[in-house]
Design a protein around this motif. Sequence first.
Motif, PDB file in Angstrom:
ATOM      1  N   UNK A  79     -16.505   2.884   6.080  1.00 49.83           N
ATOM      2  CA  UNK A  79     -15.637   4.045   6.051  1.00 49.83           C
ATOM      3  C   UNK A  79     -15.106   4.246   4.638  1.00 49.83           C
ATOM      4  N   UNK A  80     -14.880   5.505   4.246  1.00 49.54           N
ATOM      5  CA  UNK A  80     -14.414   5.768   2.894  1.00 49.54           C
ATOM      6  C   UNK A  80     -12.954   5.356   2.727  1.00 49.54           C
ATOM      7  N   UNK A  81     -12.180   5.379   3.805  1.00 53.49           N
ATOM      8  CA  UNK A  81     -10.783   4.937   3.775  1.00 53.49           C
ATOM      9  C   UNK A  81     -10.609   3.808   4.784  1.00 53.49           C
ATOM     10  N   UNK A  82     -10.088   2.694   4.311  1.00 54.25           N
ATOM     11  CA  UNK A  82      -9.813   1.554   5.181  1.00 54.25           C
ATOM     12  C   UNK A  82      -8.370   1.110   4.965  1.00 54.25           C
ATOM     13  N   UNK A  83      -7.689   0.822   6.060  1.00 51.97           N
ATOM     14  CA  UNK A  83      -6.277   0.424   5.986  1.00 51.97           C
ATOM     15  C   UNK A  83      -6.054  -0.891   6.707  1.00 51.97           C
ATOM     16  N   UNK A  84      -5.369  -1.786   6.047  1.00 54.02           N
ATOM     17  CA  UNK A  84      -4.928  -3.039   6.657  1.00 54.02           C
ATOM     18  C   UNK A  84      -3.408  -3.056   6.584  1.00 54.02           C
ATOM     19  N   UNK A  85      -2.771  -3.285   7.718  1.00 51.65           N
ATOM     20  CA  UNK A  85      -1.317  -3.167   7.786  1.00 51.65           C
ATOM     21  C   UNK A  85      -0.716  -4.438   8.354  1.00 51.65           C
ATOM     22  N   UNK A  86       0.222  -5.013   7.624  1.00 49.14           N
ATOM     23  CA  UNK A  86       0.996  -6.150   8.118  1.00 49.14           C
ATOM     24  C   UNK A  86       2.290  -5.598   8.690  1.00 49.14           C
ATOM     25  N   UNK A  87       2.328  -5.521  10.023  1.00 47.67           N
ATOM     26  CA  UNK A  87       3.464  -4.901  10.697  1.00 47.67           C
ATOM     27  C   UNK A  87       4.521  -5.920  11.080  1.00 47.67           C
ATOM     28  N   UNK A  88       5.753  -5.465  11.143  1.00 48.26           N
ATOM     29  CA  UNK A  88       6.832  -6.252  11.702  1.00 48.26           C
ATOM     30  C   UNK A  88       6.842  -6.050  13.217  1.00 48.26           C
ATOM     31  N   UNK A  89       7.489  -6.945  13.971  1.00 51.89           N
ATOM     32  CA  UNK A  89       7.554  -6.775  15.431  1.00 51.89           C
ATOM     33  C   UNK A  89       8.095  -5.406  15.818  1.00 51.89           C
ATOM     34  N   UNK A  90       7.463  -4.796  16.812  1.00 49.24           N
ATOM     35  CA  UNK A  90       7.901  -3.494  17.284  1.00 49.24           C
ATOM     36  C   UNK A  90       7.080  -2.335  16.769  1.00 49.24           C
ATOM     37  N   UNK A  91       6.169  -2.598  15.834  1.00 55.61           N
ATOM     38  CA  UNK A  91       5.324  -1.533  15.292  1.00 55.61           C
ATOM     39  C   UNK A  91       3.914  -1.651  15.839  1.00 55.61           C
ATOM     40  N   UNK A  92       3.250  -0.503  15.974  1.00 51.98           N
ATOM     41  CA  UNK A  92       1.868  -0.441  16.430  1.00 51.98           C
ATOM     42  C   UNK A  92       0.964  -0.233  15.227  1.00 51.98           C
ATOM     43  N   UNK A  93       0.221  -1.283  14.864  1.00 54.31           N
ATOM     44  CA  UNK A  93      -0.629  -1.202  13.676  1.00 54.31           C
ATOM     45  C   UNK A  93      -1.694  -0.118  13.821  1.00 54.31           C
ATOM     46  N   UNK A  94      -2.338  -0.036  14.977  1.00 58.15           N
ATOM     47  CA  UNK A  94      -3.435   0.921  15.175  1.00 58.15           C
ATOM     48  C   UNK A  94      -2.921   2.343  15.048  1.00 58.15           C
ATOM     49  N   UNK A  95      -1.748   2.604  15.619  1.00 46.72           N
ATOM     50  CA  UNK A  95      -1.167   3.950  15.553  1.00 46.72           C
ATOM     51  C   UNK A  95      -0.945   4.383  14.112  1.00 46.72           C
ATOM     52  N   UNK A  96      -0.300   3.530  13.324  1.00 52.99           N
ATOM     53  CA  UNK A  96      -0.007   3.873  11.932  1.00 52.99           C
ATOM     54  C   UNK A  96      -1.292   3.974  11.126  1.00 52.99           C
ATOM     55  N   UNK A  97      -2.216   3.052  11.333  1.00 56.33           N
ATOM     56  CA  UNK A  97      -3.467   3.055  10.579  1.00 56.33           C
ATOM     57  C   UNK A  97      -4.251   4.343  10.807  1.00 56.33           C
ATOM     58  N   UNK A  98      -4.326   4.795  12.054  1.00 54.00           N
ATOM     59  CA  UNK A  98      -5.080   6.015  12.348  1.00 54.00           C
ATOM     60  C   UNK A  98      -4.463   7.235  11.682  1.00 54.00           C
ATOM     61  N   UNK A  99      -3.139   7.326  11.733  1.00 58.54           N
ATOM     62  CA  UNK A  99      -2.450   8.470  11.137  1.00 58.54           C
ATOM     63  C   UNK A  99      -2.637   8.485   9.620  1.00 58.54           C
ATOM     64  N   UNK A 100      -2.447   7.333   8.982  1.00 61.13           N
ATOM     65  CA  UNK A 100      -2.562   7.260   7.526  1.00 61.13           C
ATOM     66  C   UNK A 100      -3.999   7.566   7.088  1.00 61.13           C
TER      67      UNK A 100
END
Length: 238
Positions: A79-100
Amino acid sequence: MSAPGILLHQFGNEQEAPKLELAPREVIKKQRERNSSEPRRVEIEMNIVAQSNGSARVKLGNTEVICALRLLARGAYDEIVQCEIECLPGLEEIEIRDVVTKAIKATIITERLPKVRLSFHFVFLGIDGGEASACIAAASVTIAAAGVECLALVIPLSINLRPDGTCLVDPASSEEDDDDCMKRTTLLFAFLGTSGRTALISRSIGSSCSPDLFHAAAATAKAAANQVQEDMATSLRI
């Protein structure tokens, strides 16, 4: 948070859209010192990660995230854009990654990057609502600083539609009432600079809204996004 419904739109003119009534101050928690129409100021510190092609620390109130970008070789199936997110408890990594990912794809000029992929790494230091907005702002200023050709800065702004028909611009978690959280609809808009074009819209949990209310929310967000854009542009001028 539940996974949002992602919609990609390029709105036309919203000048004739009905205006939303802003939530009166007395119904907002005491923690909010801003007016209902006022977004939080975006504080940005650039170039804080040495081993990267670009980086930024973004503070949106008490929400804070560090973004580092690496420009890497892209294979045929990458993929041309790839995101890796270190989330704190209570956050949805997949949700934020897809939006960004969708917001950044809307602004980069892909034909200028035939063999390059943008690899983002996000680390949250604090959360208080607007986590996706903070990531979008951080990624946008980072690619601009790294010299990646794009259409414009991506300006994020969320609108909270309340059960009483009023709205709240850029709500922090600490400002929201838990009692009606299942009844609210939060729309996240991502605008392409001053063009007025909408790169992305994400709707989180809440009841559906009418087309008129939807366009009114877009117009409200666009007006409030001017301050966010100025904060982002200032960080690149320093």
